[in-house]
Design an enzyme around this catalytic site. Sequence first.
Site, PDB file in Angstrom:
ATOM      1  N   PRO A 193       0.802  -1.274  -0.179  1.00  0.00           N
ATOM      2  CA  PRO A 193      -0.036   0.161   0.050  1.00  0.00           C
ATOM      3  C   PRO A 193       0.872   1.220  -0.049  1.00  0.00           C
ATOM      4  O   PRO A 193       1.969   1.184   0.359  1.00  0.00           O
ATOM      5  CB  PRO A 193      -0.808  -0.267   1.252  1.00  0.00           C
ATOM      6  CG  PRO A 193      -0.884  -1.567   1.433  1.00  0.00           C
ATOM      7  CD  PRO A 193       0.502  -2.157   1.012  1.00  0.00           C
ATOM      8  N   ARG A 194       0.291   2.411  -0.360  1.00  0.00           N
ATOM      9  CA  ARG A 194       1.055   3.407  -0.527  1.00  0.00           C
ATOM     10  C   ARG A 194       1.684   4.071   0.750  1.00  0.00           C
ATOM     11  O   ARG A 194       2.700   4.678   0.705  1.00  0.00           O
ATOM     12  CB  ARG A 194      -0.125   4.701  -0.857  1.00  0.00           C
ATOM     13  CG  ARG A 194      -0.550   4.482  -2.285  1.00  0.00           C
ATOM     14  CD  ARG A 194      -1.554   5.332  -2.915  1.00  0.00           C
ATOM     15  NE  ARG A 194      -2.009   5.353  -4.200  1.00  0.00           N
ATOM     16  CZ  ARG A 194      -3.021   5.745  -4.773  1.00  0.00           C
ATOM     17  NH1 ARG A 194      -3.642   6.886  -4.249  1.00  0.00           N
ATOM     18  NH2 ARG A 194      -3.265   5.415  -6.089  1.00  0.00           N
TER      19      ARG A 194
END
Length: 644
Positions: free
Chosen positions: A336-337
Amino acid sequence: MNLDAKIPAGPLAEKWSKHKFNLKLVNPANKRKYDVIVVGTGLAGASAAATLGELGYNVKAFCFQDSPRRAHSIAAQGGINAAKNYQNDGDSVYRLFYDTIKGGDYRAREGNVYRLAEVSVNIIDQCVAQGVPFAREYGGLLDNRSFGGSQVSRTFYARGQTGQQLLLGAYSALNRQINKGKVKMYTRSEMLDVVTIDGHAKGIVTRNMVTGAIETHSGHAVLLCTGGYGNVFFLSTNAMGSNVTAAWRAHKRGALFANPCYTQIHPTCIPVTGDHQSKLTLMSESLRNDGRVWAPKTQEVAERMRKGQLKAADVKEDERDYFLERKYPSFGNLVPRDVASRNAKEMVDDNRGVGASGIAVFLDFADAIKRLGKDAVAAKYGNLFDMYYQITNEDPYTQPMRIYPAVHYTMGGLWVDYNLMTTVPGLYALGECNFSDHGANRLGASALMQGLADGYFVIPYTLGDYLATIGPKPVDTNHPAFAQTKQDVLDRINKLLSLKGNKTVDEYHRDLGHIMWEYCGMARTEEGLTKAKGMIRELRADFWKNAMVLGANEEANTSLEKAGRVADFLELGELMVDDALMRRESCGGHFRLESQTEEGEAKRDDENFLFVGAWQYTGDNQPEVLHKEQLVFETVHPSQRSYK
């Protein structure tokens, strides 16, 4: 204040279906008796206005651009999620729900997130019917690619311009309703306040950005679809015009502001090159499908690269650290970011950054080009590669891209219940303007999904429930509340125009951005946040003494527009710091150095912070009051996130 999210009872998979049946309806013949105001015409606003017009309501739509086509939604590149399982790789509505809950670090509502996953499958059908040119496989079926935080391919895309193509679809639907007379479009109009009568939202006050005329507009309900507030950091991937004013003025009229410190830092942005920049450019997360993220293994190699003594292609494999693949083997470059961003920052903090500034890591496509061929890579990412070349004068086909995290999206926003209504009856918030679906970190390709879900498939049901209770009695702009709110707007404008100091509004905005990024960005400490609060207060006081606002109101005046927006950012910045100070945990992209695991990962505190923090405005320069909505997890048990 008791925050009732109005989540329906019953099994998770049945909540939305049962809720839709239990909502009150407006007879088709009565819909034409209601006026609905929609502020903002990006994906959430255009889809809502088009759908409500199609249903028969009289819609007034407002945007500050000269056309809805210029909404910031066009900037979304990589794709839109939907649980279609076209790849037959194990996806489902439940898996999309689970990935979103986990990706948000267990700080989002189960009910809202499951509904989002459930209606995602309808969004794709809607957009295909509108002619959105999604990428297709050789057999003609819609193609999918992967995004961070997921081990399946569920992201539908149109090369690197998915947001633009989706907005054109919504824009065509909106234009159809404009042509039919069901939607009246007001361009170059900026909303500056909400009009409330007996506590209910009944209209707005706008400024005509061409003539300066201050105008009032009435409606039975007001829908805010005005995007996020990432530009509080000055440098972000947001369009220059993106601001918080509509949401912030609604907040000052009684709408609670939830989780303001929840900001998404996107890992793949073109790095800052100097003080001359006014915004940053995003490189789509889809690039991490084929690009490999790395930094030199040693500080010595990194130093030689920064001095121009060593090129990336000449760095041997055993001198490269593919740190995401090394630390998170299950997800690799598609973590994820927030995880990718934090790890990139660690490389730079360890003096292993690259580029002349040293504030970057590499995103390398050499392996993909060798494996797939240049033409295949160009077919997938060509326009993104071209954009990178135009900005940096570096060819990503022959050398790695340089990337570094930057502010991108805001998960905080106006607090809304399950029906998307704020704490002001009749005032709704859709898309990025609300806080509801992403928790402490938004998974990639979910912004477009939420905006269209809210506009096409949620608000048409939930708005009718409210309108049916108040009846179609016309709202009169001659009511004293309209005159008073208009006068409040004029007083604020005159106060801004009286500022004849020696410092530009842009200078104040830049100074605020430095404070926010340094102390309320990816890494935070109690000491730093406390310092930031004092610095913002001093900056606000100086703004109202020494800012320079040129021109008059009765004309196009960008100086006045900026001043109003930056004044709002200065107030919001202080609230963001208060929210970050209150939340003594690391969560999503919000890393409190005092709260981390032995491995340096984010450490949540579910015992004390398993809630939505919603703030109530109490007056200028007064401390805001915190209200809590406790989060209840009936289906997914919160646990330590792991992408290894």
